[in-house]
Design a protein around this motif. Sequence first.
Motif, PDB file in Angstrom:
ATOM      1  N   LYS A  87      11.246  12.983  -5.412  1.00 51.06           N
ATOM      2  CA  LYS A  87      12.595  12.407  -5.367  1.00 51.06           C
ATOM      3  C   LYS A  87      12.746  11.122  -6.177  1.00 51.06           C
ATOM      4  CE  LYS A  87      13.569  14.233  -0.793  1.00 51.06           C
ATOM      5  NZ  LYS A  87      13.703  13.913   0.627  1.00 51.06           N
ATOM      6  N   PHE A  88      11.639  10.403  -6.394  1.00 54.52           N
ATOM      7  CA  PHE A  88      11.714   9.093  -7.044  1.00 54.52           C
ATOM      8  C   PHE A  88      10.673   8.992  -8.149  1.00 54.52           C
ATOM      9  CE2 PHE A  88      13.200   8.547  -2.691  1.00 54.52           C
ATOM     10  CZ  PHE A  88      14.402   7.884  -2.875  1.00 54.52           C
ATOM     11  N   LYS A  89      11.120   8.658  -9.334  1.00 54.82           N
ATOM     12  CA  LYS A  89      10.243   8.526 -10.497  1.00 54.82           C
ATOM     13  C   LYS A  89       9.211   7.421 -10.275  1.00 54.82           C
ATOM     14  CE  LYS A  89      10.296   7.762 -15.455  1.00 54.82           C
ATOM     15  NZ  LYS A  89      11.053   7.375 -16.617  1.00 54.82           N
ATOM     16  N   GLY A  90       7.970   7.722 -10.608  1.00 50.87           N
ATOM     17  CA  GLY A  90       6.895   6.744 -10.530  1.00 50.87           C
ATOM     18  C   GLY A  90       6.227   6.626  -9.173  1.00 50.87           C
ATOM     19  N   VAL A  91       6.753   7.305  -8.166  1.00 48.05           N
ATOM     20  CA  VAL A  91       6.184   7.224  -6.822  1.00 48.05           C
ATOM     21  C   VAL A  91       4.952   8.121  -6.736  1.00 48.05           C
ATOM     22  CG1 VAL A  91       6.599   7.774  -4.387  1.00 48.05           C
ATOM     23  CG2 VAL A  91       8.344   6.582  -5.721  1.00 48.05           C
ATOM     24  N   LYS A  92       3.888   7.573  -6.156  1.00 45.40           N
ATOM     25  CA  LYS A  92       2.643   8.324  -5.979  1.00 45.40           C
ATOM     26  C   LYS A  92       2.200   8.188  -4.529  1.00 45.40           C
ATOM     27  CE  LYS A  92       1.248   6.472 -10.283  1.00 45.40           C
ATOM     28  NZ  LYS A  92       0.311   5.576 -10.895  1.00 45.40           N
ATOM     29  N   LEU A  93       1.730   9.290  -3.953  1.00 43.19           N
ATOM     30  CA  LEU A  93       1.216   9.323  -2.590  1.00 43.19           C
ATOM     31  C   LEU A  93      -0.203   9.870  -2.628  1.00 43.19           C
ATOM     32  CD1 LEU A  93       1.632   9.136   0.519  1.00 43.19           C
ATOM     33  CD2 LEU A  93       2.526  11.480   0.404  1.00 43.19           C
ATOM     34  N   SER A  94      -1.137   9.159  -2.028  1.00 43.95           N
ATOM     35  CA  SER A  94      -2.530   9.605  -2.013  1.00 43.95           C
ATOM     36  C   SER A  94      -2.846  10.365  -0.727  1.00 43.95           C
ATOM     37  CB  SER A  94      -3.475   8.401  -2.130  1.00 43.95           C
ATOM     38  OG  SER A  94      -3.572   7.725  -0.884  1.00 43.95           O
ATOM     39  N   GLU A  95      -4.001  10.947  -0.701  1.00 44.07           N
ATOM     40  CA  GLU A  95      -4.561  11.522   0.522  1.00 44.07           C
ATOM     41  C   GLU A  95      -5.125  10.378   1.361  1.00 44.07           C
ATOM     42  OE1 GLU A  95      -4.580  14.851   1.337  1.00 44.07           O
ATOM     43  OE2 GLU A  95      -3.428  15.241  -0.494  1.00 44.07           O
ATOM     44  N   ILE A  96      -5.466  10.658   2.609  1.00 41.87           N
ATOM     45  CA  ILE A  96      -6.102   9.653   3.464  1.00 41.87           C
ATOM     46  C   ILE A  96      -7.548   9.478   3.018  1.00 41.87           C
ATOM     47  CG2 ILE A  96      -6.886   9.146   5.810  1.00 41.87           C
ATOM     48  CD1 ILE A  96      -4.371  10.599   6.824  1.00 41.87           C
ATOM     49  N   LYS A  97      -7.955   8.235   2.973  1.00 42.55           N
ATOM     50  CA  LYS A  97      -9.305   7.871   2.538  1.00 42.55           C
ATOM     51  C   LYS A  97      -9.994   7.087   3.656  1.00 42.55           C
ATOM     52  CE  LYS A  97     -11.026   4.264  -0.373  1.00 42.55           C
ATOM     53  NZ  LYS A  97     -10.875   3.069  -0.952  1.00 42.55           N
ATOM     54  N   LYS A  98     -11.275   7.367   3.876  1.00 42.26           N
ATOM     55  CA  LYS A  98     -12.059   6.661   4.896  1.00 42.26           C
ATOM     56  C   LYS A  98     -12.865   5.558   4.228  1.00 42.26           C
ATOM     57  CE  LYS A  98     -15.448   7.442   8.518  1.00 42.26           C
ATOM     58  NZ  LYS A  98     -16.341   8.408   9.163  1.00 42.26           N
ATOM     59  N   ALA A 111       8.898   0.825  -8.257  1.00 47.70           N
ATOM     60  CA  ALA A 111       8.612  -0.294  -9.164  1.00 47.70           C
ATOM     61  C   ALA A 111       7.116  -0.491  -9.376  1.00 47.70           C
ATOM     62  CB  ALA A 111       9.225  -1.584  -8.622  1.00 47.70           C
ATOM     63  N   GLY A 112       6.282   0.248  -8.643  1.00 49.82           N
ATOM     64  CA  GLY A 112       4.840   0.115  -8.775  1.00 49.82           C
ATOM     65  C   GLY A 112       4.189  -0.715  -7.686  1.00 49.82           C
ATOM     66  N   ASN A 113       4.979  -1.265  -6.738  1.00 48.43           N
ATOM     67  CA  ASN A 113       4.403  -1.986  -5.606  1.00 48.43           C
ATOM     68  C   ASN A 113       3.536  -1.013  -4.811  1.00 48.43           C
ATOM     69  OD1 ASN A 113       5.907  -4.627  -5.781  1.00 48.43           O
ATOM     70  ND2 ASN A 113       7.632  -3.231  -5.600  1.00 48.43           N
ATOM     71  N   LEU A 114       2.338  -1.435  -4.455  1.00 52.88           N
ATOM     72  CA  LEU A 114       1.389  -0.547  -3.786  1.00 52.88           C
ATOM     73  C   LEU A 114       1.332  -0.823  -2.293  1.00 52.88           C
ATOM     74  CD1 LEU A 114      -0.868   1.567  -3.766  1.00 52.88           C
ATOM     75  CD2 LEU A 114      -2.466  -0.255  -4.399  1.00 52.88           C
ATOM     76  N   TRP A 115       1.670   0.192  -1.524  1.00 54.50           N
ATOM     77  CA  TRP A 115       1.588   0.131  -0.073  1.00 54.50           C
ATOM     78  C   TRP A 115       0.281   0.756   0.382  1.00 54.50           C
ATOM     79  CZ3 TRP A 115       4.817  -1.828   3.691  1.00 54.50           C
ATOM     80  CH2 TRP A 115       6.025  -2.359   3.221  1.00 54.50           C
ATOM     81  N   HIS A 116      -0.401   0.072   1.290  1.00 56.87           N
ATOM     82  CA  HIS A 116      -1.564   0.607   1.997  1.00 56.87           C
ATOM     83  C   HIS A 116      -1.087   0.860   3.431  1.00 56.87           C
ATOM     84  CE1 HIS A 116      -4.824  -1.041  -0.784  1.00 56.87           C
ATOM     85  NE2 HIS A 116      -3.709  -1.582  -1.250  1.00 56.87           N
TER      86      HIS A 116
END
Length: 122
Positions: A87-98, A111-116
């Motif tokens: 739905k939104f250009k540039g948005v990336k979602l990762s898998e869960i990481k341990k 905008a490229g702000n990274l959420w954890h």
Amino acid sequence: MIHPAQSLRTFIGSKNFEESTRFYQTLGFEVKKINPGFSLVKVSGNLCFYLQDYYQKDWCENCMLFLEVEQLDAYWEAVKILGLPEKFKGVKLSEIKKDDWGREFFLHDPAGNLWHFGEFFD
């Protein structure tokens, strides 16, 4: 002397303010417009941040926020089902990481702000 605090709010930028506003609303956050190009975004309770109509590539692409959540797997599923990268250009979602301290997944906003989004081990 340390004084009792009520909240801590960071400021994040947006490449396209209206698109970022829609992104955070789609994510389920409450966006309250304060001024043109400046909004308070409520995650829940006193967990908030300011979204501004200001973009500097180096700043946004180096901005990181960490949100501790309960039931990380359920939270990840809820975010995944929203289809934000589609739905939104540039948005990336990762898998869960341990990691040694806990588990997390990552979400880049438009905008490229990274959420954890993470949970700590007991």
